[in-house]
Design an enzyme around this catalytic site. Structure first.
Site, mmCIF file in Angstrom:
data_model
loop_
_atom_site.group_PDB
_atom_site.id
_atom_site.type_symbol
_atom_site.label_atom_id
_atom_site.label_comp_id
_atom_site.label_asym_id
_atom_site.label_seq_id
_atom_site.Cartn_x
_atom_site.Cartn_y
_atom_site.Cartn_z
ATOM 1 N N ARG A 297 -49.965 -33.306 -19.497
ATOM 2 C CA ARG A 297 -50.201 -33.258 -20.318
ATOM 3 C C ARG A 297 -49.359 -33.473 -21.372
ATOM 4 O O ARG A 297 -50.206 -33.702 -22.651
ATOM 5 C CB ARG A 297 -50.054 -31.454 -20.308
ATOM 6 C CG ARG A 297 -51.191 -30.956 -18.883
ATOM 7 C CD ARG A 297 -50.841 -29.794 -18.822
ATOM 8 N NE ARG A 297 -51.489 -28.951 -17.988
ATOM 9 C CZ ARG A 297 -52.392 -28.749 -17.563
ATOM 10 N NH1 ARG A 297 -53.562 -28.485 -18.502
ATOM 11 N NH2 ARG A 297 -53.002 -28.326 -16.726
ATOM 12 N N LEU B 181 -47.361 -27.375 -9.713
ATOM 13 C CA LEU B 181 -48.021 -27.906 -10.622
ATOM 14 C C LEU B 181 -48.719 -26.204 -11.099
ATOM 15 O O LEU B 181 -47.856 -25.438 -11.035
ATOM 16 C CB LEU B 181 -49.171 -28.095 -9.666
ATOM 17 C CG LEU B 181 -50.123 -29.031 -8.609
ATOM 18 C CD1 LEU B 181 -50.686 -29.308 -8.038
ATOM 19 C CD2 LEU B 181 -49.481 -30.471 -9.097
ATOM 20 N N ASP B 182 -49.040 -26.997 -12.403
ATOM 21 C CA ASP B 182 -49.401 -25.956 -13.995
ATOM 22 C C ASP B 182 -50.080 -25.020 -13.259
ATOM 23 O O ASP B 182 -51.448 -25.247 -12.257
ATOM 24 C CB ASP B 182 -49.524 -26.850 -14.965
ATOM 25 C CG ASP B 182 -48.602 -27.648 -15.282
ATOM 26 O OD1 ASP B 182 -47.885 -27.258 -15.281
ATOM 27 O OD2 ASP B 182 -49.184 -28.535 -16.086
ATOM 28 N N LEU B 183 -50.514 -23.754 -13.139
ATOM 29 C CA LEU B 183 -51.339 -23.092 -13.167
ATOM 30 C C LEU B 183 -52.909 -23.736 -13.486
ATOM 31 O O LEU B 183 -53.124 -22.968 -12.514
ATOM 32 C CB LEU B 183 -51.696 -21.604 -14.348
ATOM 33 C CG LEU B 183 -52.014 -20.430 -14.287
ATOM 34 C CD1 LEU B 183 -51.827 -19.583 -13.184
ATOM 35 C CD2 LEU B 183 -51.817 -19.790 -15.301
ATOM 36 N N THR C 14 -53.793 -26.921 -12.827
ATOM 37 C CA THR C 14 -53.210 -27.252 -12.445
ATOM 38 C C THR C 14 -54.233 -27.387 -10.945
ATOM 39 O O THR C 14 -53.387 -26.769 -10.300
ATOM 40 C CB THR C 14 -52.232 -28.686 -12.588
ATOM 41 O OG1 THR C 14 -52.212 -28.631 -14.229
ATOM 42 C CG2 THR C 14 -52.928 -29.900 -11.934
#
Ligand code: URA
Length: 227
Positions: free
Chosen positions: A184, A96-98, A100
């Site tokens: 995103r 997961l992104d930073l 998220t």
């Protein structure tokens, strides 16, 4: 492999190997760096076979600001900081992104992790999105049908409007791919930005009452549901 099987520390394992107490497929090995394939080779300590490492399946509720990697060159906290009490060496099935938050699965079962992350297996993943503007039904339809990203068109997605609040639309989207920053980027094709992103479901698994920053074991049923 010895330390992962829980028989001793890495240091002890090196000493046993040096002392000639460890054999692979019946042949004594005396260098700790020898490569072993745990699936196909038989490793013994003092003639007794090692049991396969216990398979572990964990579900973490990742908070914002944590990176999904072992080490961060910028010194930010990593998801592994939240799993430091787990004795087994587990790795994440996907990322997961930073910014998220939400569900991440960790395991030491490579086949299981591949199954969740492989683009061919199409395990559905659901996200709750806060968009930076009000989105029309037509815009949500575009996400449903699929949009064109730099790495190709997206597969059809399930999209449900949750609510419009002031200047923002909250919606749920279920995708069956796991491309980098996919949600995103999909929202950006509509001229909007994602202000908040939470992964709420992976296959049949939901956040439920798991607290942010905490983890729990997956039940056998949840593991079976994903395989
Ligand atoms: N899609 C994104 O854009 N970010 C994530 O972290 C996961 C899915």
């Amino acid at each position: 492999m010895l330390s992962q099987a829980g028989v001793g520390s890495r240091k002890e394992a090196r000493q046993w190997i040096g002392a000639g107490r460890v054999a692979v497929d019946g042949k004594k090995i005396q260098t700790p760096d020898a490569w072993v394939d745990p699936e196909h080779q038989r490793v013994t300590l003092d003639g007794k076979p090692l049991r396969a490492a216990r398979k572990v399946y964990l579900l973490l509720y990742k908070p914002k600001g944590y990176v999904t990697s072992y080490k961060d060159p910028d010194g930010r906290p990593t998801v592994y900081d939240l799993l430091k009490d787990v004795p087994e060496k587990v790795f994440s099935a996907g990322r997961l992104d930073l910014d998220t938050t939400g569900l991440l699965i960790f395991t030491n079962d490579g086949e299981f992790a591949d199954r969740i992350t492989s683009p061919e297996s199409h395990v559905p993943k659901t996200y709750l999105v806060k968009a930076s503007m009000l989105l029309t039904d037509d815009q949500l339809d575009q996400l449903r049908r699929g949009v064109i990203l730099a790495d190709g068109p997206t597969r059809p997605a399930d999209v449900k409007r949750v609510r419009d609040s002031g200047r923002y639309t909250f919606f749920e989207i279920t995708i069956t791919e796991g491309r980098n920053r996919q949600v995103r980027r999909m929202v950006e094709t509509l001229g909007a930005k994602v202000l908040k992103l939470v992964r709420t479901e992976i296959g049949n698994i939901r956040i439920g009452d798991l607290q942010i920053g905490k983890f729990r074991a997956l039940s056998d049923q949840e593991v079976r549901g994903l395989t």
